[in-house]
Design an enzyme around this catalytic site. Structure first.
Site: not given
Ligand code: G6P
Length: 614
Positions: A2, A27, A75, A101-102, A487, A491, A494, A510, A609
């Site tokens: 948000c 956000r 969000w 927001n929250g 990672e 990616k 996501e 395994h 994000k």
């Molecule tokens: C969200 C984002 C990720 C990020 C994670 C941790 O899930 O979509 O891309 O890695 O939060 O966020 P931070 O800001 O603490 O790195």
């Protein structure tokens, strides 16, 4: 998670609010809304399901005038994305509008009490409960808005950044925060409000960050005043924030994500600037200079983080253990905070966060600090909550990251972790000057090597077209490359919504090997010099089962290159720096597959994000 924006001053509020929402759309982006008080004293609220652009179309024939207003991009937490659940929310009488927001955790019991008092609700949100509660206190105690907000917030359990408008006072916005970020921009007789500094820097560089349990009263005539929920006056330092506007715009790239991938050579140079001497003989981190003893004498490091930052943490573990010979644990912040961890005074907790606002990471820091640990932050967003709540730390200095899937922040975090490990190792004498210099000189070459890898963008794009059919992907790596495999898989899921898993290469036998058939693409990170033969055997095992191998190899490798179906070459470096190189083609691969599939790369479904709720 948000985004909230507010404006009060002499300009028309709506265009400023909408631009601010665009800047904060990373956000959350399932619905959006604005509320302004016009010159006739009417409080208007307009909301739309979808993105800010949908709200803009909805507004075309509406009265969006007024020099005071608030706005929100959502969000969803409580209730599906729809117009009713979008913010701002009205109070029953239509005199108050509020954005939030929250999460209000005790919203259900508050709602029941309000229903018993005759209030009715039009949405499923926790936010509507808060605006009605404020209205209730306003009526019940015949009080002004500030007192009603204070009373209401004392009842609330949870996290919030809020802003409220009152139709009966068109000259004032009241805003408050607890555990969710809120910044106030100070202009010339005008004020701006936002979840972070990005919507503000266009208008002012003078910014105040509200602290937990504080309320800002922003009055057109009297200016800004901050008090606690209890009513004590608080003073704030004004921070000078300098974000280049170009850094928060696409600059000719089709997506923020692609721009941010391509920015990495410059970002990593910025990250190292002033920390490593240009001849690669010296390294200095101010945090290590200021708190050397605490870091050098640590009995243990515990890294806490979420998502991509957690993957950087896994690489950090290898770096610190290898160079400093100090044990390191890596924990998901969300697990750590509820795990009753054993923490000693000699422990150092490293919190890694791009946004600096992740609720779980913040809570983990608080717990660690309460139990006596020293807390070190590795953060991108300057002035963010995590940056302010740690004992010391290092910014990664990669500039604002707007694409929801993290790219340059990840390599920035790994770069800082590398420098931190080398710096502590130097102080502990666990690395010789000769080895330190060769490590630093190799690190300084990384930006140019990334530049070289970026030249394969077109070939990775065409390779990606081959794999849009895939429903699953496996990523394999060993040692330093194992977290990179995790990672890479993250990616891909996501942004392309293809199911992908990362494994240490030797674990394949395994279990995951059962999944391999002609339909299964397997990305193998084969740059590990020590374990080359082992990884080669893994590739043979995949090929024997008709799996499709995309191998990342060191330039000039003619063994794996002959066996793998597709090869991406990386320039040569030392083992511990391969994560910085290998991440780049994996980011590009995920990006291009998602683009080929027509997905919204910068704002993938269901993600946000900055995750400021649990
Ligand atoms: C969200 C984002 C990720 C990020 C994670 C941790 O899930 O979509 O891309 O890695 O939060 O966020 P931070 O800001 O603490 O790195």
């Amino acid at each position: 998670m948000c985004g909230i924006v507010g404006y009060i001053g002499h300009q028309q509020a709506c265009p400023i609010l909408l631009k601010g929402l665009h800047r904060l759309e990373y956000r959350g982006y399932d619905s959006a809304g604005v509320s302004m008080i016009n010159e006739h004293g009417e409080l208007n609220v307009y909301k739309a399901k979808g993105k800010v652009a949908d709200l803009e179309s909805f507004l075309t024939d509406k009265d969006d005038s007024g020099t005071i207003g608030i706005a929100h991009t959502r969000w969803a937490t409580h209730g599906i994305p729809c117009r009713e659940n979008a913010h701002p929310h009205f109070s029953s009488s239509g005199t108050l509008s509020l954005i939030h927001n929250g999460i209000i955790e005790n919203y259900a019991s508050l709602k029941e009490k309000l229903i018993a008092k005759g209030f009715s609700f039009v949405s499923e949100t926790d936010t509507e409960v808060l605006v009605q509660l404020i209205e209730y206190y306003k009526q019940e105690h015949k009080s002004n808005l500030l007192s009603a907000v204070q009373r209401a917030l004392k009842q609330v359990i949870g996290a919030y950044a809020i802003a409220v408008l009152d139709k009966n006072n068109p000259d004032e916005i009241i805003a408050a925060r607890k555990s969710s970020p809120l910044a106030i921009g100070l202009g010339e007789n005008e004020y701006f409000l936002a979840s972070d500094a990005t919507p503000l820097v266009e208008y002012t560089h003078r910014i105040i960050y509200l602290n937990d349990d504080e309320i800002a009263i922003i009055n057109r005539h009297e200016g800004l005043r901050c008090v606690t929920i209890q009513g004590e006056l608080v003073d704030h330092e004004v921070s000078e924030i300098n974000i280049d506007l170009g850094a928060i715009e696409k600059g000719g790239y089709e997506h923020f994500m692609l721009k941010e991938i391509f920015e990495q050579p410059r970002c990593l140079l910025d990250c190292m600037r002033g920390r490593i001497s240009s001849d690669g003989t010296e390294i200095r981190l101010s945090s290590v200079i200021d708190h050397g003893k605490r870091l050098i004498n640590a009995h243990r490091f515990i890294i806490v983080a979420c998502g991509t930052s957690w993957h950087a943490g896994l690489i950090g573990k290898n770096l610190i253990e290898n160079f400093c010979r100090i044990p390191v644990e890596v924990a998901y912040a969300s697990e750590f905070r509820y795990s009753d961890p054993v923490i000693n005074n000699n422990d150092v907790v490293i919190a890694i966060s791009q946004s600096g606002e992740t609720a779980d990471t913040l809570a983990a820091i608080e717990l660690a600090r309460d139990r006596g640990a020293f807390v070190y932050g590795i953060v991108n967003s300057v002035g963010s909550s995590i940056a302010r709540n740690t004992d010391t730390g290092a910014y990664i200095h990669v500039g604002p990251e707007i694409g929801v899937a993290s790219t340059k922040a990840f390599t920035g975090q790994v770069t800082v972790l590398t420098m931190l490990a080398l710096c502590i190792a130097k102080e502990r004498n666990t690395i010789s000057q000769e080895d330190l210099e060769s490590a630093l000189q190799e690190l300084l070459l990384i930006p140019d090597k990334i530049e070289e890898i970026l030249k394969s963008n077109d070939s990775i794009a065409s390779l990606s077209r081959t794999f849009t059919y895939a429903h699953n992907f496996i990523y394999l790596g060993r040692g330093y490359n194992y977290p990179v495999a995790l990672e890479g898989a993250l990616k891909l899921k996501e942004i392309s919504y293809i199911h992908a898993e990362g494994y240490p290469a030797a674990e394949m036998k395994h279990g995951p090997i059962a999944l391999i058939d002609a339909e299964m693409p397997v990305v193998v990170l084969a740059t590990n010099k020590k374990l080359y033969e082992k990884v080669l055997s893994n590739i043979q095992e995949i090929k024997a089962r008709q799996g499709k191998v995309i191998a990342l190899v060191i330039k000039g490798d003619d063994v794996i290159s002959r066996i793998a179906d597709y090869v991406i070459e990386l320039p040569e470096t030392t083992d511990f720096l391969y994560p910085l190189l290998a991440s780049i083609p994996l980011q590009l691969l995920a990006y291009h597959i998602a683009v080929c599939k027509g997905k919204d790369v910068d704002q993938p479904r269901n993600l946000a994000k900055s995750v400021t709720v649990e």
